[in-house]
Design a protein around this motif. Structure first.
Motif, short mmCIF file in Angstrom:
data_model
loop_
_atom_site.label_atom_id
_atom_site.label_comp_id
_atom_site.label_asym_id
_atom_site.label_seq_id
_atom_site.Cartn_x
_atom_site.Cartn_y
_atom_site.Cartn_z
N ASN A 1 -19.95 -22.49 27.15
CA ASN A 1 -21.09 -22.51 26.29
C ASN A 1 -22.43 -22.94 26.91
O ASN A 1 -23.24 -23.52 26.80
CB ASN A 1 -20.98 -23.27 25.13
CG ASN A 1 -20.20 -22.81 24.09
OD1 ASN A 1 -19.17 -22.72 24.34
ND2 ASN A 1 -20.75 -22.60 22.60
N CYS A 2 -22.36 -22.33 28.27
CA CYS A 2 -23.80 -22.55 28.99
C CYS A 2 -24.28 -20.96 29.28
O CYS A 2 -23.62 -20.02 28.90
CB CYS A 2 -23.52 -23.21 30.33
SG CYS A 2 -22.54 -22.18 31.55
N LEU A 3 -25.54 -20.97 29.89
CA LEU A 3 -25.96 -19.44 30.37
C LEU A 3 -26.01 -19.37 31.79
O LEU A 3 -25.86 -20.60 32.44
CB LEU A 3 -27.37 -19.35 29.67
CG LEU A 3 -27.61 -19.60 28.13
CD1 LEU A 3 -28.81 -19.18 27.85
CD2 LEU A 3 -26.90 -18.42 27.53
N LEU A 4 -25.75 -18.38 32.17
CA LEU A 4 -25.65 -17.77 33.55
C LEU A 4 -26.83 -17.05 34.14
O LEU A 4 -26.94 -16.19 33.39
CB LEU A 4 -24.32 -17.27 34.12
CG LEU A 4 -22.99 -17.96 33.72
CD1 LEU A 4 -21.66 -17.31 34.14
CD2 LEU A 4 -22.98 -19.31 34.51
N LEU A 5 -27.54 -17.75 35.03
CA LEU A 5 -28.63 -16.84 35.55
C LEU A 5 -28.41 -16.23 37.12
O LEU A 5 -28.36 -17.54 37.91
CB LEU A 5 -29.88 -17.70 35.68
CG LEU A 5 -31.40 -17.44 35.78
CD1 LEU A 5 -31.53 -16.32 34.70
CD2 LEU A 5 -32.29 -18.54 35.65
N TYR A 6 -28.26 -15.12 37.24
CA TYR A 6 -28.02 -14.57 38.55
C TYR A 6 -29.06 -14.09 39.17
O TYR A 6 -29.84 -13.03 38.18
CB TYR A 6 -27.11 -13.41 38.44
CG TYR A 6 -25.69 -13.89 38.08
CD1 TYR A 6 -24.57 -14.16 39.17
CD2 TYR A 6 -25.15 -13.96 36.77
CE1 TYR A 6 -23.51 -14.47 38.88
CE2 TYR A 6 -23.98 -14.26 36.48
CZ TYR A 6 -22.83 -14.62 37.57
OH TYR A 6 -21.56 -14.91 37.14
N ILE B 1 -27.41 -19.94 38.92
CA ILE B 1 -27.88 -21.07 38.07
C ILE B 1 -27.13 -21.13 36.57
O ILE B 1 -27.07 -20.17 36.04
CB ILE B 1 -29.22 -21.07 38.16
CG1 ILE B 1 -30.08 -21.03 39.23
CG2 ILE B 1 -30.11 -22.05 37.20
CD1 ILE B 1 -31.48 -20.42 39.41
N GLU B 2 -26.88 -22.23 36.27
CA GLU B 2 -26.36 -22.62 34.94
C GLU B 2 -27.54 -23.32 34.06
O GLU B 2 -28.30 -24.15 34.75
CB GLU B 2 -25.07 -23.43 35.08
CG GLU B 2 -23.92 -22.69 35.41
CD GLU B 2 -22.59 -23.62 35.58
OE1 GLU B 2 -21.41 -23.18 35.78
OE2 GLU B 2 -22.73 -24.90 35.33
N LEU B 3 -27.69 -22.66 32.94
CA LEU B 3 -28.45 -23.40 32.05
C LEU B 3 -27.58 -24.22 30.83
O LEU B 3 -27.03 -23.50 30.33
CB LEU B 3 -29.52 -22.51 31.29
CG LEU B 3 -30.39 -21.60 32.38
CD1 LEU B 3 -31.01 -20.59 31.69
CD2 LEU B 3 -31.23 -22.45 33.36
N TRP B 4 -27.93 -25.26 30.47
CA TRP B 4 -27.07 -25.92 29.56
C TRP B 4 -28.07 -26.68 28.46
O TRP B 4 -29.20 -27.23 29.07
CB TRP B 4 -26.44 -27.05 30.39
CG TRP B 4 -25.22 -26.63 31.04
CD1 TRP B 4 -25.20 -26.24 32.44
CD2 TRP B 4 -23.80 -26.48 30.72
NE1 TRP B 4 -23.57 -25.95 32.65
CE2 TRP B 4 -23.01 -25.92 31.59
CE3 TRP B 4 -23.19 -26.87 29.42
CZ2 TRP B 4 -21.56 -25.93 31.36
CZ3 TRP B 4 -21.79 -26.90 29.25
CH2 TRP B 4 -21.20 -26.28 30.50
#
Length: 173
Positions: A69-74, A143-146
């Motif tokens: 349940n996080c977002l991944l920023l590539y 990068i992970e966004l939580w």
């Protein structure tokens, strides 16, 4: 062709010429930062991460759903590698199709503005339970966004670092 690095000794004399392959100049994303979404769902990417982004990416990231349940920023260049790996999965197998679909259907190309901000789509904020506060974590090539709350819950469930000794040994950490 790579960049030429000249190594100078203590007395100031040139000691070595070293040609660095561009692939080896690999600045990674590391560290943890906390930012807030503004009223337009814009998130400021930490300056350290923007500086680490290779110019070939043209200030562009790809944002998608992650696991946990996080977002991944590539960076776009890394996302291309993800797409290539996904393309090796079979379109004839339902499980493979579902996995590919679950990753790429939520992917958005986002270019940060002059102030280093990207707009986080509403559906992705909902998925990651991000309201206002965002934990921005560098995870080497992405990068992970939580949501800080979700990250705290995960940290509470996490194992002690000693539980990872076998993994550390595998990579000679």
């Amino acid at each position: 062709m790579g960049s030429c690095i000249i190594i100078v000794g203590v007395c100031g004399a040139k000691t070595h010429n070293y040609i660095m392959n561009e692939e080896k100049i690999n600045i990674s994303f590391t560290g943890e930062y906390y930012n807030t979404l503004d009223s337009k769902s814009r998130l400021s990417i930490p300056a350290k991460f923007r500086k680490a982004l290779n110019p070939i990416n043209d200030r562009t990231f790809v944002l998608t759903r992650g696991f946990d349940n996080c977002l991944l920023l590539y960076p776009v260049s890394e996302w291309s590698k993800v797409e290539e790996q996904l393309s090796f999965l079979s379109s004839m197998k339902g499980r493979h199709r579902n996995f590919i679909r679950s990753i790429v259907r939520h992917a958005s190309y986002l270019q940060y503005d002059s102030q280093g901000r990207i707009i986080i789509p509403e559906n992705l904020c909902e998925y990651a339970k991000i309201d206002k506060e965002v934990a921005v974590i560098g995870v080497i090539k992405k990068i992970e966004l939580w949501s800080p709350k979700m990250l705290d819950e995960l940290d509470g469930d996490s194992q002690d670092l000693s539980d990872f000794e076998d993994l550390a040994d595998e990579i000679a950490f």
